[in-house]
Design a protein around this motif. Structure first.
Motif, PDB file in Angstrom:
ATOM      1  N   ALA A  57       0.813  -1.215   0.000  1.00 44.52           N
ATOM      2  CA  ALA A  57       0.000   0.000   0.000  1.00 44.52           C
ATOM      3  C   ALA A  57       0.846   1.264   0.000  1.00 44.52           C
ATOM      4  O   ALA A  57       0.333   2.356   0.244  1.00 44.52           O
ATOM      5  CB  ALA A  57      -0.921  -0.007   1.216  1.00 44.52           C
ATOM      6  N   THR A  58       2.155   1.147  -0.278  1.00 47.81           N
ATOM      7  CA  THR A  58       3.032   2.316  -0.302  1.00 47.81           C
ATOM      8  C   THR A  58       3.232   2.781  -1.740  1.00 47.81           C
ATOM      9  O   THR A  58       2.746   2.169  -2.683  1.00 47.81           O
ATOM     10  CB  THR A  58       4.399   1.998   0.330  1.00 47.81           C
ATOM     11  OG1 THR A  58       5.166   1.198  -0.582  1.00 47.81           O
ATOM     12  CG2 THR A  58       4.237   1.238   1.635  1.00 47.81           C
ATOM     13  N   ASP A  59       4.000   3.854  -1.893  1.00 53.32           N
ATOM     14  CA  ASP A  59       4.285   4.371  -3.230  1.00 53.32           C
ATOM     15  C   ASP A  59       5.688   3.990  -3.693  1.00 53.32           C
ATOM     16  O   ASP A  59       6.232   4.601  -4.611  1.00 53.32           O
ATOM     17  CB  ASP A  59       4.106   5.888  -3.284  1.00 53.32           C
ATOM     18  CG  ASP A  59       4.995   6.622  -2.289  1.00 53.32           C
ATOM     19  OD1 ASP A  59       5.761   5.944  -1.556  1.00 53.32           O
ATOM     20  OD2 ASP A  59       4.930   7.867  -2.223  1.00 53.32           O
ATOM     21  N   GLU A  60       6.302   2.988  -3.031  1.00 53.76           N
ATOM     22  CA  GLU A  60       7.606   2.497  -3.438  1.00 53.76           C
ATOM     23  C   GLU A  60       7.650   0.978  -3.320  1.00 53.76           C
ATOM     24  O   GLU A  60       6.810   0.360  -2.659  1.00 53.76           O
ATOM     25  CB  GLU A  60       8.716   3.127  -2.579  1.00 53.76           C
ATOM     26  CG  GLU A  60       8.538   2.937  -1.090  1.00 53.76           C
ATOM     27  CD  GLU A  60       9.575   3.698  -0.275  1.00 53.76           C
ATOM     28  OE1 GLU A  60      10.584   4.139  -0.853  1.00 53.76           O
ATOM     29  OE2 GLU A  60       9.370   3.843   0.947  1.00 53.76           O
ATOM     30  N   VAL A  61       8.617   0.380  -3.978  1.00 55.93           N
ATOM     31  CA  VAL A  61       8.753  -1.070  -3.949  1.00 55.93           C
ATOM     32  C   VAL A  61       9.014  -1.535  -2.521  1.00 55.93           C
ATOM     33  O   VAL A  61       9.758  -0.902  -1.771  1.00 55.93           O
ATOM     34  CB  VAL A  61       9.899  -1.524  -4.879  1.00 55.93           C
ATOM     35  CG1 VAL A  61      10.112  -3.030  -4.771  1.00 55.93           C
ATOM     36  CG2 VAL A  61       9.582  -1.154  -6.323  1.00 55.93           C
ATOM     37  N   SER A  62       8.397  -2.657  -2.120  1.00 53.89           N
ATOM     38  CA  SER A  62       8.533  -3.145  -0.756  1.00 53.89           C
ATOM     39  C   SER A  62       8.946  -4.613  -0.752  1.00 53.89           C
ATOM     40  O   SER A  62       8.964  -5.280  -1.798  1.00 53.89           O
ATOM     41  CB  SER A  62       7.211  -2.979   0.008  1.00 53.89           C
ATOM     42  OG  SER A  62       7.384  -3.265   1.388  1.00 53.89           O
ATOM     43  N   GLU A  63       9.287  -5.107   0.457  1.00 53.50           N
ATOM     44  CA  GLU A  63       9.638  -6.507   0.675  1.00 53.50           C
ATOM     45  C   GLU A  63       8.948  -6.989   1.945  1.00 53.50           C
ATOM     46  O   GLU A  63       8.621  -6.189   2.819  1.00 53.50           O
ATOM     47  CB  GLU A  63      11.144  -6.683   0.855  1.00 53.50           C
ATOM     48  CG  GLU A  63      11.981  -6.292  -0.337  1.00 53.50           C
ATOM     49  CD  GLU A  63      13.473  -6.327  -0.036  1.00 53.50           C
ATOM     50  OE1 GLU A  63      14.225  -6.815  -0.898  1.00 53.50           O
ATOM     51  OE2 GLU A  63      13.871  -5.878   1.051  1.00 53.50           O
ATOM     52  N   PHE A  64       8.760  -8.308   2.039  1.00 53.49           N
ATOM     53  CA  PHE A  64       8.224  -8.914   3.258  1.00 53.49           C
ATOM     54  C   PHE A  64       9.117 -10.075   3.652  1.00 53.49           C
ATOM     55  O   PHE A  64       9.537 -10.866   2.803  1.00 53.49           O
ATOM     56  CB  PHE A  64       6.793  -9.427   3.034  1.00 53.49           C
ATOM     57  CG  PHE A  64       6.276 -10.264   4.171  1.00 53.49           C
ATOM     58  CD1 PHE A  64       5.889  -9.680   5.368  1.00 53.49           C
ATOM     59  CD2 PHE A  64       6.176 -11.650   4.041  1.00 53.49           C
ATOM     60  CE1 PHE A  64       5.424 -10.458   6.427  1.00 53.49           C
ATOM     61  CE2 PHE A  64       5.709 -12.436   5.085  1.00 53.49           C
ATOM     62  CZ  PHE A  64       5.325 -11.837   6.285  1.00 53.49           C
TER      63      PHE A  64
END
Length: 387
Positions: A57-64
């Motif tokens: 839900a962010t405006d940048e690439v993410s990781e989990f």
């Protein structure tokens, strides 16, 4: 570090509805990655195959990440989750305590780190040996990327203080920031000149070569007396010189980040086990002798990080080795635990350690004996793993 799992579990967002089905069989777990949190739909699941559906839900690439109990070793991760995109992580998890965390921007420490518990009985390893080896290599590469990502942001914070002339803050940040590097030092050493430029001690530099990196800045932050500097008064770096060495360290750290994030970067199973062996050799050759941090005397911080990195590498291949030599695994488990407890009597990375120059000769010998007791069986790890 997992002293209060129930308290940590309560940190889930109040808007996150618990998923009973997920808690029972591990299917249907959902994750919402936001700029400030990592909301998982349940904080417990039964052992076996777990499936996390990760929405960004962010405006940048993410990781989990699903992290082991130490908060360092990566059990599974899904990366490059673009804004508005949902990707799925599937892992086969043993009973135990874990953490979940998201990393918007794919650098730094991450957000929303929360306790996650897997209950039930142990499950068998999945796949043939080669598939297990491939999975171990994938998880170790993810761990390397995570540590280097933390190093990038931590180094910037450290250098911001150093360049601003806030030496007190920079001195406090120096040993803790370096921990991310010390945990994966053999990786940096595999990239030719990077480790010498980032981490060479003054005594390691050949005549005529330029001395740069952490230890050049260390000497400026912890200036020696003339008696410890070849009889010469130490001359502090000018503002321009500080900027020069800071820029070099920033560029070299970014180069390391780019190298481990290259699409073709990979590790072999023997490089993982040899990395564990090499990190204990680093402790024996530098940290336990006080030669690594000769100006700051923060060798025990490095010792702790080396030990953590060695255990992460070992744990990554442990189950494969156990099928071949259960006695070796039992010995290594016991001796890792023993050395960790021994070092913990001198402090932690969070609270600080005893400075090396405050240790007695007997204390140094005791620590050296503990390192040697672990190093001897650990030195056989690669032979058993690939034999």
């Amino acid at each position: 570090m997992f002293a209060a799992p129930l308290a940590a579990a309560t940190l889930l967002l109040s808007g996150c509805v618990a998923n009973t089905t997920a808690a029972e069989d591990g299917s249907g777990l959902t994750v919402s990655s936001t700029a400030s949190d990592c909301a998982v739909s349940a904080n417990t699941a039964a052992s076996g195959t777990l499936s996390f559906s990760v929405s960004n839900a962010t405006d940048e690439v993410s990781e989990f990440y699903l992290l082991a109990e130490d908060g360092l070793r990566i059990v599974g991760e899904v990366e490059n989750v673009g804004p508005g995109v949902t990707r799925t992580l599937v892992v086969r998890a043993q009973p135990g305590n874990y953490f979940t965390v998201c990393k918007p921007g794919m650098v730094g420490d991450g957000v929303g780190k929360t306790a996650f518990t897997v209950t039930g009985a142990a499950v068998a390893l999945e796949g043939n040996e080669q598939e297990q080896i491939d999975a171990a290599a994938t998880n170790y590469v993810a761990y390397i990327k995570d540590q280097v990502g933390q190093l990038v942001t931590g180094t910037q914070t450290f250098l911001d203080a150093y360049l601003a002339g806030d030496d007190e803050t920079a001195r406090a940040l120096y040993p803790t920031t370096r921990a991310s590097y010390e945990r994966i030092e053999p990786v940096a050493e595999s990239f030719g000149d990077l480790d010498p430029e980032i981490d060479f001690r003054e005594a390691d530099v050949a005549e005529g070569d330029e001395w740069t990196g952490w230890h050049r800045i260390e000497k400026d932050l912890f200036p020696p007396a003339a008696a410890d500097n070849g009889g010469a008064e130490y001359v502090a770096l000018t503002s321009d010189e500080r900027t020069y060495y800071a820029d070099k360290l920033t560029a070299n750290t970014q180069e390391l980040y780019d190298a481990v994030h290259d699409a073709d970067y990979s590790v072999t199973i023997d490089s993982i086990s040899n990395g564990a062996i090499g990190l204990l050799e680093e402790v024996a050759s530098g940290k336990i002798t006080g030669e690594e941090e000769i100006w700051s005397h923060t060798d025990l911080w490095d010792f702790q990080a080396n030990l953590e990195g060695a255990r992460v590498a070992y744990e990554g291949v442990r189950d494969i080795v156990k099928e071949k030599d259960a006695d070796l695994v039992s010995t290594l488990d016991t001796r890792f635990d023993s050395l960790e407890k021994q070092l913990a009597t001198y402090g932690t990375l969070d609270t600080g350690f005893t400075y090396y120059n405050e240790l007695s000769t007997a204390q140094v010998k005791d620590l050296a004996d503990g390192v040697n007791a672990l190093s001897e069986p650990l030195s056989t790890l690669t032979a058993v793993l690939v034999g």
